[in-house]
Design a protein around this motif. Structure first.
Motif, short mmCIF file in Angstrom:
data_model
loop_
_atom_site.label_atom_id
_atom_site.label_comp_id
_atom_site.label_asym_id
_atom_site.label_seq_id
_atom_site.Cartn_x
_atom_site.Cartn_y
_atom_site.Cartn_z
N ASP A 36 0.89 -1.13 -0.08
CA ASP A 36 0.14 -0.08 -0.11
C ASP A 36 0.90 1.33 0.13
O ASP A 36 1.75 1.39 0.86
CB ASP A 36 -0.99 -0.03 1.39
CG ASP A 36 -1.89 1.08 1.23
OD1 ASP A 36 -2.03 1.70 0.10
OD2 ASP A 36 -2.35 1.48 2.32
N ASN A 37 0.49 2.20 -1.04
CA ASN A 37 1.47 3.31 -0.91
C ASN A 37 1.55 4.42 0.16
O ASN A 37 2.16 5.28 0.46
CB ASN A 37 1.41 3.97 -2.45
CG ASN A 37 -0.08 4.53 -2.69
OD1 ASN A 37 -0.91 4.39 -2.05
ND2 ASN A 37 -0.08 5.11 -3.73
N THR A 38 0.21 4.06 1.06
CA THR A 38 0.20 5.08 1.99
C THR A 38 1.15 4.64 3.25
O THR A 38 1.42 5.38 3.81
CB THR A 38 -1.22 4.82 2.69
OG1 THR A 38 -1.77 3.71 3.08
CG2 THR A 38 -2.18 5.38 1.51
N PHE A 40 4.43 3.37 2.65
CA PHE A 40 5.76 3.47 2.17
C PHE A 40 6.76 4.24 3.01
O PHE A 40 6.22 5.18 3.50
CB PHE A 40 5.84 3.85 0.77
CG PHE A 40 5.51 3.12 -0.41
CD1 PHE A 40 5.33 1.66 -0.25
CD2 PHE A 40 5.16 3.77 -1.78
CE1 PHE A 40 4.81 0.77 -1.06
CE2 PHE A 40 4.88 2.69 -2.70
CZ PHE A 40 4.62 1.26 -2.40
N ALA A 45 8.77 5.80 -1.24
CA ALA A 45 8.08 6.67 -1.55
C ALA A 45 8.92 7.61 -2.75
O ALA A 45 8.57 8.05 -3.86
CB ALA A 45 7.51 7.56 -0.68
N ALA A 48 9.21 5.73 -5.72
CA ALA A 48 8.01 5.72 -6.64
C ALA A 48 7.64 7.01 -7.33
O ALA A 48 7.04 6.98 -8.59
CB ALA A 48 6.80 5.34 -5.64
#
Length: 93
Positions: A36-38, A40, A45, A48
């Protein structure tokens, strides 16, 4: 006991603290585990943010400055202890 044991250990504990603080900047394990990118970590991040054709250099530079600031502050505060710990074995008495 602390008055006897702690003074010679201060430089080593300061160096250990600096090295252990660097682990928050880990990249490979969070990259593998986190989906989940929340959640990272900051280095994941930042990676990304880099696209194949388009890079937001302002966001990457800001994130890099934010990532480097805590480490620089801790090193600046503990610099005297860190350097004395490194030089403790190098001085011949």
């Amino acid at each position: 006991m602390l008055k006897v044991a702690l003074p010679p250990l201060k430089p080593a504990l300061a160096a250990l603290g600096i090295f252990l603080l660097y682990q928050w900047n880990d990249f490979i394990w969070p990259l593998i585990v986190l989906r989940d990118n929340t959640s990272f970590t900051l280095p994941v991040a930042l990676a990304a943010l880099q696209g194949v054709n388009d890079n937001d250099y302002g966001a990457i530079l800001t994130g890099t400055a934010v990532a480097a600031t805590p480490m620089a502050v801790v090193f600046r505060v503990l610099q005297r202890h860190f350097v004395s710990g490194l030089l403790a074995g190098a001085v011949k008495e």
